[in-house]
Enzyme design. Structure first.
Site, mmCIF file in Angstrom:
data_model
loop_
_atom_site.group_PDB
_atom_site.id
_atom_site.type_symbol
_atom_site.label_atom_id
_atom_site.label_comp_id
_atom_site.label_asym_id
_atom_site.label_seq_id
_atom_site.Cartn_x
_atom_site.Cartn_y
_atom_site.Cartn_z
ATOM 1 N N HIS A 1 -10.144 -1.354 -5.661
ATOM 2 C CA HIS A 1 -11.804 -1.078 -4.258
ATOM 3 C C HIS A 1 -11.185 0.545 -4.081
ATOM 4 C CE1 HIS A 1 -7.722 -0.984 -2.871
ATOM 5 N NE2 HIS A 1 -7.912 -1.047 -1.973
ATOM 6 N N ASP B 1 0.219 -0.908 0.142
ATOM 7 C CA ASP B 1 -0.193 -0.073 0.041
ATOM 8 C C ASP B 1 1.007 1.146 -0.189
ATOM 9 O OD1 ASP B 1 -3.052 0.961 0.355
ATOM 10 O OD2 ASP B 1 -1.715 1.901 1.990
HETATM 11 C C1 NOJ Z 1 -4.622 3.252 -0.755
HETATM 12 C C2 NOJ Z 1 -5.960 1.910 -0.485
HETATM 13 O O1 NOJ Z 1 -5.938 1.246 -1.852
HETATM 14 C C3 NOJ Z 1 -6.556 2.783 0.363
HETATM 15 O O2 NOJ Z 1 -7.586 2.423 -0.252
HETATM 16 C C4 NOJ Z 1 -6.646 3.322 1.373
HETATM 17 O O3 NOJ Z 1 -7.779 4.618 1.844
HETATM 18 C C5 NOJ Z 1 -5.154 4.020 1.110
HETATM 19 N N1 NOJ Z 1 -3.777 3.597 0.707
HETATM 20 C C6 NOJ Z 1 -5.026 4.618 2.518
HETATM 21 O O4 NOJ Z 1 -3.763 3.460 3.202
#
Ligand code: NOJ
Length: 552
Positions: A326, A194
């Protein structure tokens, strides 16, 4: 040198909360996923990517992790995880897990200790300052929150409950590497990391540029490509992966990454990550006001963007290929046509366009069924923290609810998070209880049960594309050349490997198109892989994939 396995692979993303619920509590779980593995094996994908399933307060639906080495009870247990992984491996597939290394939940024991006092040994595991800088978080708020206990501020690039870890501290890095080794020892086949390009910040934390009329600044130049990013990724590679027998897949999510940076990130000789998720194309329909300010989509801009990445990573490195996930709206609603007339054709056309590029394609759950955006009618239906905060901020700025709703309908994250549509029944076969987010009413016509045995379905089309990548080396490994750069409707390109050339043409519009090729002659007698033989005109959403032998 033999090519790594992931160059011929197709990855399928599971967002566990909305995939399959085995116990009727309305929330998807690991056992639910296990029960659906034959469906995924039937689709033909090689790798499953599981979005976070760790213990979490769920403020950001799992991207706020409070324990990196366990399973949240709402999703099951570690024993369920082991059973799932074994069942995935039994079917000849692999599984990677999503790791959030830039931040934790504020309920993680590390942060609980860190915030307890300025003298705590873990104080320095996060970013604490007496005075905040002016950065804005990704969720429409200041990126700093004052902690009452000490009066100091901590940094969070996302929600206030997602404090950023301080990678400058070697203990933090070692703790995270140990956690990654723990998952590899458990048998996972790699990671999706992430926002991994944000782990290195300029330690001076300079203020960012403030757009006219705003109060908060953009800190991007100070954390999207920080001074130690390559050092950290290389250290992680040495500490976690080096010396192991298996070849893993590591894909780094990197908002704002440029091609030149990605060449470095994905150069195998440097030992950083295998591929990155870049964001250029998913920003093409953002207006000057940002993500929820919807601008028209121009196919030529998509060609310029994808073409730039294909060329940039042609010699060194590797691309990932994705339409959505998502965080993004459903592609068939975004750049396809989700009307009854064109939903199926446009979903197939967009799938062909993406999958026949060079790189590793990612399928987000439900895309293989042409699942669409949710028909939101009210801002009360928004549950995602990013969307909720945006609505609050936009209302405070005086935007009308109608204008805000238009942005949410087009680009809101809840669109892609509605439950997976397994069948036409009450809750789309997702749960026997009440789903945590409503199922899309169109599940009566858009669902897996109707499609898996239908050779004309979107599902069957995805099966064909995945098989094609496995069976045709030119799809996986061939060089890429863009054609018709300035054509506003037709996306066309060739792929070339040794003595095989493939032509891909897709009409990305709901109107007829005329798109004569300069070398029409050489394609008129070519083998048809998908669609019809070469013609200079194309029906709406028509696609054509042709193959011919060339002098190698
Ligand atoms: C990217 C993730 O895909 C997203 O869903 C998330 O809100 C942010 N990073 C923070 O972790």
């Amino acid at each position: 040198m033999t090519e790594p396995w992931w160059k011929r692979a197709v990855v399928y993303q599971i967002w566990p909360r909305s995939f399959a619920d085995s116990d009727g509590d309305g929330i998807g779980d690991l056992k639910g996923i296990e029960q659906r593995l034959d469906y995924l094996a039937g689709l033909g994908v090689d790798v499953l990517w599981l979005s976070p399933f760790y213990p979490s307060p769920q403020d950001d639906y799992g991207y706020d992790v409070s324990d990196y080495t366990d399973v949240d009870p709402m999703f099951g247990t570690l024993a369920d995880f082991d059973a799932l992984l074994a069942a995935v491996h039994d079917r000849g597939m692999r599984m990677i897990v999503d790791v959030v290394l830039n931040h934790t939940s504020d309920r993680h024991p590390w942060f609980v200790e860190s915030r307890s006092s300025p003298d705590n040994p873990k104080r320095d595991w996060y970013w604490w300052r007496r005075e905040p800088n002016n950065w804005r978080s990704f969720f429409s708020e200041p990126a700093w929150t004052r902690d009452e206990r000490t009066g100091e501020y901590y940094l969070h690039l996302f929600a206030a409950s997602q404090p950023d870890l301080n990678w400058e501290n070697p203990q933090v890095r070692q703790a995270l590497y140990a956690m990654l080794r723990w998952w590899l020892d458990r048998g996972v086949d790699g990671f999706r990391m992430d926002v991994i390009n944000m782990i290195s910040k300029d330690p001076a934390l300079p203020d960012g540029w403030v757009p006219p009329g705003e109060t908060l600044g953009h800190g991007f130049p100070h954390f999207l490509y920080g001074p130690k990013i390559h050092d950290y990724l290389q250290e992680m590679h040495r500490e976690v992966f080096a010396g192991r027998d298996s070849t893993y897949l590591v894909v780094g999510e990197m908002p704002g990454a440029q091609v030149e940076q990605a060449v470095k990130y994905t150069d195998p000789a440097r030992g950083e990550v295998d591929m990155v998720f870049q964001f250029d194309h998913v920003g093409l329909d953002y207006g000057p006001g940002g993500k929820y300010d919807v601008a028209p989509f121009d196919l030529r801009a998509l060609k310029a963007s994808f073409g730039h990445w294909q060329t940039g990573l042609a010699e060194v490195g590797w691309n990932s290929l994705y339409w959505d996930n998502h965080d993004q709206p459903r592609i068939v609603s975004r750049w396809g046509d989700d009307s009854d007339a064109w939903r199926v054709a446009s979903a197939k056309a967009l799938a062909t366009l993406l999958h026949l590029h060079r790189g590793t394609p990612y399928v987000y759950q439900g895309d293989e069924l042409a699942m669409t955006n949710y028909p939101f009618t009210s801002l009360d239906q928004v549950v995602d923290i990013e969307g909720v905060n945006f609505v609050r901020e936009a209302r405070a700025k005086g935007h009308t609810d109608d204008a805000i709703l238009a942005g949410i309908r087009a680009h809101g994250r809840d669109n892609a998070r509605t439950p997976m549509q397994w069948d036409a029944g009450g809750q789309a076969g997702f749960t026997t209880g009440t789903p945590w987010l409503p199922v899309n009413p169109n599940h009566t016509t858009v669902n897996a049960a109707d499609q898996v045995d239908d050779p004309d379905s979107v599902f069957a089309h995805y099966q064909r594309l995945i098989r094609l990548r496995h069976e045709e080396p030119v799809v996986a490994l061939g060089d890429f050349t863009m054609l018709l750069d300035d054509h506003p409707q037709v996306y066309a390109f060739t792929r070339l490997l040794d003595d095989v050339e493939m032509l891909v043409m897709v009409n990305v519009s709901s109107s007829d198109a005329s798109a004569p090729l300069d070398d029409a002659d050489v394609w008129s007698g070519a083998d048809v892989v998908l669609g019809e033989p070469y013609r200079p005109t194309m029906a709406p959403w028509e696609q054509r994939v042709l193959r011919r032998a060339v002098d190698g």
